[in-house]
Design a protein around this motif. Structure first.
Motif, PDB file in Angstrom:
ATOM      1  N   ILE A 151      50.426  60.390  44.134  1.00  0.00           N
ATOM      2  CA  ILE A 151      49.340  60.486  43.156  1.00  0.00           C
ATOM      3  C   ILE A 151      49.346  61.890  42.547  1.00  0.00           C
ATOM      4  O   ILE A 151      49.287  62.891  43.277  1.00  0.00           O
ATOM      5  CB  ILE A 151      47.976  60.220  43.814  1.00  0.00           C
ATOM      6  CG1 ILE A 151      47.919  58.795  44.347  1.00  0.00           C
ATOM      7  CG2 ILE A 151      46.840  60.451  42.811  1.00  0.00           C
ATOM      8  CD1 ILE A 151      46.684  58.503  45.181  1.00  0.00           C
ATOM      9  N   ASP A 152      49.424  61.974  41.244  1.00  0.00           N
ATOM     10  CA  ASP A 152      49.417  63.291  40.601  1.00  0.00           C
ATOM     11  C   ASP A 152      47.989  63.714  40.262  1.00  0.00           C
ATOM     12  O   ASP A 152      47.045  62.923  40.303  1.00  0.00           O
ATOM     13  CB  ASP A 152      50.313  63.314  39.371  1.00  0.00           C
ATOM     14  CG  ASP A 152      49.935  62.282  38.317  1.00  0.00           C
ATOM     15  OD1 ASP A 152      48.721  62.040  38.104  1.00  0.00           O
ATOM     16  OD2 ASP A 152      50.850  61.702  37.697  1.00  0.00           O
ATOM     17  N   GLU A 153      47.846  64.974  39.906  1.00  0.00           N
ATOM     18  CA  GLU A 153      46.529  65.547  39.631  1.00  0.00           C
ATOM     19  C   GLU A 153      45.829  64.829  38.490  1.00  0.00           C
ATOM     20  O   GLU A 153      44.614  64.586  38.542  1.00  0.00           O
ATOM     21  CB  GLU A 153      46.668  67.036  39.308  1.00  0.00           C
ATOM     22  CG  GLU A 153      45.378  67.718  38.859  1.00  0.00           C
ATOM     23  CD  GLU A 153      44.322  67.771  39.948  1.00  0.00           C
ATOM     24  OE1 GLU A 153      43.134  67.921  39.598  1.00  0.00           O
ATOM     25  OE2 GLU A 153      44.675  67.670  41.138  1.00  0.00           O
ATOM     26  N   ALA A 154      46.579  64.481  37.446  1.00  0.00           N
ATOM     27  CA  ALA A 154      45.975  63.833  36.279  1.00  0.00           C
ATOM     28  C   ALA A 154      45.402  62.463  36.640  1.00  0.00           C
ATOM     29  O   ALA A 154      44.311  62.091  36.185  1.00  0.00           O
ATOM     30  CB  ALA A 154      47.017  63.691  35.167  1.00  0.00           C
ATOM     31  N   THR A 155      46.126  61.717  37.458  1.00  0.00           N
ATOM     32  CA  THR A 155      45.650  60.397  37.874  1.00  0.00           C
ATOM     33  C   THR A 155      44.399  60.515  38.733  1.00  0.00           C
ATOM     34  O   THR A 155      43.417  59.783  38.544  1.00  0.00           O
ATOM     35  CB  THR A 155      46.754  59.657  38.662  1.00  0.00           C
ATOM     36  OG1 THR A 155      47.884  59.469  37.808  1.00  0.00           O
ATOM     37  CG2 THR A 155      46.261  58.304  39.151  1.00  0.00           C
ATOM     38  N   TRP A 156      44.437  61.435  39.689  1.00  0.00           N
ATOM     39  CA  TRP A 156      43.264  61.670  40.535  1.00  0.00           C
ATOM     40  C   TRP A 156      42.051  62.044  39.700  1.00  0.00           C
ATOM     41  O   TRP A 156      40.967  61.469  39.850  1.00  0.00           O
ATOM     42  CB  TRP A 156      43.565  62.772  41.553  1.00  0.00           C
ATOM     43  CG  TRP A 156      42.355  63.237  42.320  1.00  0.00           C
ATOM     44  CD1 TRP A 156      41.504  64.241  41.989  1.00  0.00           C
ATOM     45  CD2 TRP A 156      41.856  62.671  43.541  1.00  0.00           C
ATOM     46  NE1 TRP A 156      40.510  64.364  42.926  1.00  0.00           N
ATOM     47  CE2 TRP A 156      40.699  63.411  43.877  1.00  0.00           C
ATOM     48  CE3 TRP A 156      42.277  61.636  44.371  1.00  0.00           C
ATOM     49  CZ2 TRP A 156      39.956  63.130  45.034  1.00  0.00           C
ATOM     50  CZ3 TRP A 156      41.532  61.366  45.522  1.00  0.00           C
ATOM     51  CH2 TRP A 156      40.387  62.105  45.839  1.00  0.00           C
TER      52      TRP A 156
ATOM     53  N   ALA B 236      42.820  57.160  45.901  1.00  0.00           N
ATOM     54  CA  ALA B 236      42.028  57.815  44.860  1.00  0.00           C
ATOM     55  C   ALA B 236      40.929  56.890  44.356  1.00  0.00           C
ATOM     56  O   ALA B 236      39.775  57.300  44.168  1.00  0.00           O
ATOM     57  CB  ALA B 236      42.933  58.239  43.706  1.00  0.00           C
ATOM     58  N   TYR B 237      41.287  55.631  44.138  1.00  0.00           N
ATOM     59  CA  TYR B 237      40.293  54.641  43.699  1.00  0.00           C
ATOM     60  C   TYR B 237      39.208  54.481  44.758  1.00  0.00           C
ATOM     61  O   TYR B 237      38.009  54.479  44.449  1.00  0.00           O
ATOM     62  CB  TYR B 237      40.986  53.311  43.442  1.00  0.00           C
ATOM     63  CG  TYR B 237      40.061  52.184  43.061  1.00  0.00           C
ATOM     64  CD1 TYR B 237      39.523  52.101  41.771  1.00  0.00           C
ATOM     65  CD2 TYR B 237      39.725  51.193  43.980  1.00  0.00           C
ATOM     66  CE1 TYR B 237      38.673  51.067  41.421  1.00  0.00           C
ATOM     67  CE2 TYR B 237      38.873  50.150  43.637  1.00  0.00           C
ATOM     68  CZ  TYR B 237      38.354  50.092  42.359  1.00  0.00           C
ATOM     69  OH  TYR B 237      37.502  49.067  42.022  1.00  0.00           O
ATOM     70  N   ALA B 238      39.613  54.351  46.029  1.00  0.00           N
ATOM     71  CA  ALA B 238      38.643  54.195  47.111  1.00  0.00           C
ATOM     72  C   ALA B 238      37.728  55.409  47.212  1.00  0.00           C
ATOM     73  O   ALA B 238      36.527  55.283  47.457  1.00  0.00           O
ATOM     74  CB  ALA B 238      39.365  53.959  48.432  1.00  0.00           C
ATOM     75  N   ALA B 239      38.287  56.593  47.033  1.00  0.00           N
ATOM     76  CA  ALA B 239      37.468  57.807  47.079  1.00  0.00           C
ATOM     77  C   ALA B 239      36.408  57.788  45.983  1.00  0.00           C
ATOM     78  O   ALA B 239      35.246  58.137  46.219  1.00  0.00           O
ATOM     79  CB  ALA B 239      38.364  59.039  46.932  1.00  0.00           C
TER      80      ALA B 239
END
Length: 249
Positions: A99-104, A150-153
């Protein structure tokens, strides 16, 4: 449903999926619906299909200023705002280490920060009319979900935010709840886990629905309409799982 007729409801993500189904359901129950989405054409198509008066506004859930402007504009439409349905969101699947920073950042901005900014600016108007908020979290906001960290977070954040605001505003007459959908047949999960290489399928299958292959958007919309209605007048701070038993065990 009791208490929805004539209420002014703002539905984000109204161009498609759960947002569109929610707008349709609320209008069927007599609510006056504001359809908001970054996809203006889609939101206009939704509004054109509604049984009651409606309005359409473009906005970006990932932009704080856009969220603030939407609430102000929505409030001016009928001079009040009774219901805020925070449906807009995006999905994200993949190995955590990739997961990259932009996606997060995009997932957090749209799925969590957008809910915060919209709620923050809507709360004074909702307090004035004893209105309510219904957020869309996720089954992934209740339990850990492999390949969706990331989605779960972001959705765990929505769950925590919902509970905190429900407690803070209970004495002020504003109810705040969330629905937690499991697998729903929408564009958000199209492709999903099948697009990920090296998946350990037992980790994914443990989250499968127990009673049906997949929910329809209308199933989630029905739960949102219930929580927004006077039928749920004594419900606040609730996380209503609409997941076919995914999180039951």
């Amino acid at each position: 449903m009791k208490g929805l007729n004539g209420k002014v409801a703002l539905v984000t993500g109204a161009a498609s999926g759960i947002g569109r189904a929610t707008a349709v359901r609320l209008a069927t129950e007599g609510a006056l619906v504001i359809c908001a989405d970054r996809n203006l054409d889609g939101a206009m198509r939704t509004a054109g299909s509604l049984a009651t008066d409606s309005a359409v506004f473009a906005f970006d859930a990932g932009d704080a200023a856009s969220c603030e402007a939407l609430i102000a504009t929505a409030r001016k439409w009928r001079g009040r705002l009774d219901i805020l349905c925070n449906v807009a969101g995006i999905g994200g699947f993949g190995h955590t280490a990739q997961i990259d920073e932009a996606t997060w950042r995009q997932l957090i901005d749209i799925n969590l920060s957008g809910v915060f900014h919209l709620s923050k600016h809507a709360l004074p108007f909702l307090e004035a009319v004893k209105g309510n908020i219904v957020n869309v979290a996720s089954a992934a906001g209740l339990v850990g979900t492999a390949y969706a960290s990331a989605y779960a977070a972001s959705k765990h954040g929505v769950v925590g935010f919902t509970k905190a605001v429900a407690i803070e505003y209970a004495s002020r007459g504003v109810r705040v709840n969330a629905v937690c959908p499991g697998a729903v047949d929408t564009p958000l999960i199209a492709g999903g886990f099948n697009a990920i290489e090296g998946v350990e399928w037992p980790l994914v299958e443990r989250m499968s629905p127990k009673i049906a292959p997949m929910a329809e958007p209308g199933d989630i919309a029905a739960a949102i309409a219930f929580l927004a209605s006077e039928e749920a007048r004594f419900i606040t701070g609730a996380m209503l799982a609409v997941d076919g038993g995914q999180t039951a065990g």
